[in-house]
Design a protein around this motif. Structure first.
Motif, short mmCIF file in Angstrom:
data_model
loop_
_atom_site.label_atom_id
_atom_site.label_comp_id
_atom_site.label_asym_id
_atom_site.label_seq_id
_atom_site.Cartn_x
_atom_site.Cartn_y
_atom_site.Cartn_z
N PHE A 160 0.92 -1.29 0.02
CA PHE A 160 0.18 -0.17 -0.01
C PHE A 160 0.80 1.43 -0.08
N ASP A 161 0.42 2.28 -0.89
CA ASP A 161 1.09 3.41 -0.81
C ASP A 161 0.68 4.51 -0.11
N SER A 162 -0.41 4.56 0.60
CA SER A 162 -1.00 5.78 1.36
C SER A 162 -1.82 5.31 2.61
N ALA A 163 -1.98 6.26 3.45
CA ALA A 163 -3.07 5.81 4.62
C ALA A 163 -4.41 5.57 4.08
N ALA A 164 -4.67 6.32 2.99
CA ALA A 164 -6.11 6.33 2.52
C ALA A 164 -6.42 5.05 2.00
N THR A 165 -5.62 4.31 1.45
CA THR A 165 -5.65 3.08 0.83
C THR A 165 -5.25 1.83 1.40
N PHE A 166 -4.63 2.11 2.72
CA PHE A 166 -4.06 1.00 3.68
C PHE A 166 -5.14 0.04 3.84
N LEU A 167 -4.84 -1.31 3.57
CA LEU A 167 -5.79 -2.43 3.71
C LEU A 167 -6.87 -2.37 2.99
N GLN A 168 -7.28 -1.48 2.08
CA GLN A 168 -8.22 -1.55 1.14
C GLN A 168 -7.91 -1.61 -0.25
N GLN A 169 -7.12 -1.01 -0.68
CA GLN A 169 -6.65 -1.00 -2.13
C GLN A 169 -5.12 -1.08 -2.35
N PRO A 170 -4.65 -2.11 -2.61
CA PRO A 170 -3.20 -2.20 -2.58
C PRO A 170 -2.73 -1.78 -4.00
N THR A 171 -1.56 -1.29 -3.93
CA THR A 171 -0.63 -0.65 -5.00
C THR A 171 -0.11 -1.93 -5.76
N ASP B 107 6.85 5.91 0.45
CA ASP B 107 6.40 5.43 1.46
C ASP B 107 5.72 4.17 1.32
N TYR B 108 5.57 3.05 1.97
CA TYR B 108 4.84 1.92 1.60
C TYR B 108 4.52 1.48 2.90
N ALA B 109 3.55 0.58 3.17
CA ALA B 109 3.16 -0.25 4.15
C ALA B 109 2.85 -1.79 3.43
N ILE B 110 3.10 -2.87 4.12
CA ILE B 110 3.01 -4.19 3.74
C ILE B 110 2.00 -4.78 4.51
N SER B 111 1.03 -5.62 4.14
CA SER B 111 0.59 -6.59 5.04
C SER B 111 0.66 -7.92 4.25
#
Length: 139
Positions: free
Chosen positions: A44-55, A78-82
């Motif tokens: 994910f590349d933003s807080a707005a899409t985190f856990l909703q719409q992966p990049t 910046d990224y976050a990974i699940s």
């Protein structure tokens, strides 16, 4: 001759610019309990899409112990990974009767939320132009 030189110079400049913004993010996944099923990774590349719409979303074969997945040509940022280990191969995160995950899962930075998933900021990793290697341990 000059127009050809200008054309080649422009092509070379464009190729360098295209490569300058792309980096590889190497994800080392530790504590994989078995080689059964798949590792399911969402970026994910933003807080707005985190856990909703992966990049980006990828699957990788599970490897008991430690598995390495290289996410190629990612724009720096910046990224976050699940991720989770889909041990039974049914393509979804299995949960118990009260909704708690029963398959191993994790987030970048090994972040954990107090009641549920962590925030994007807790799981955020920075990918520089030179690339990066991160380690995530499955729970």
């Amino acid at each position: 001759m000059k127009p050809l030189f200008k054309t080649l110079a422009c092509v070379a400049a464009l190729m360098c610019a295209a490569r300058a913004g792309a980096a590889d993010l190497t994800v080392v996944i530790d504590d994989v309990k078995s080689a059964e099923g798949q590792l399911m990774i969402a970026v994910f590349d933003s807080a707005a899409t985190f856990l909703q719409q992966p990049t980006k979303a990828v699957q990788a074969p599970a490897v008991a112990g430690s598995a390495t997945v290289v996410l190629k040509n990612m724009p720096e940022g910046d990224y976050a990974i699940s991720l989770y280990h889909d041990a039974n191969g049914n393509g979804k995160m299995d949960r118990n009767a009260v909704g708690m995950p029963i398959e191993d899962y994790a987030f970048s930075n090994n972040a954990m939320g107090r009641r549920g998933a962590p925030s994007f900021e807790q799981a955020r990793v920075v990918l520089p132009a030179a690339g990066a290697v991160i380690h995530i341990s499955l729970n």
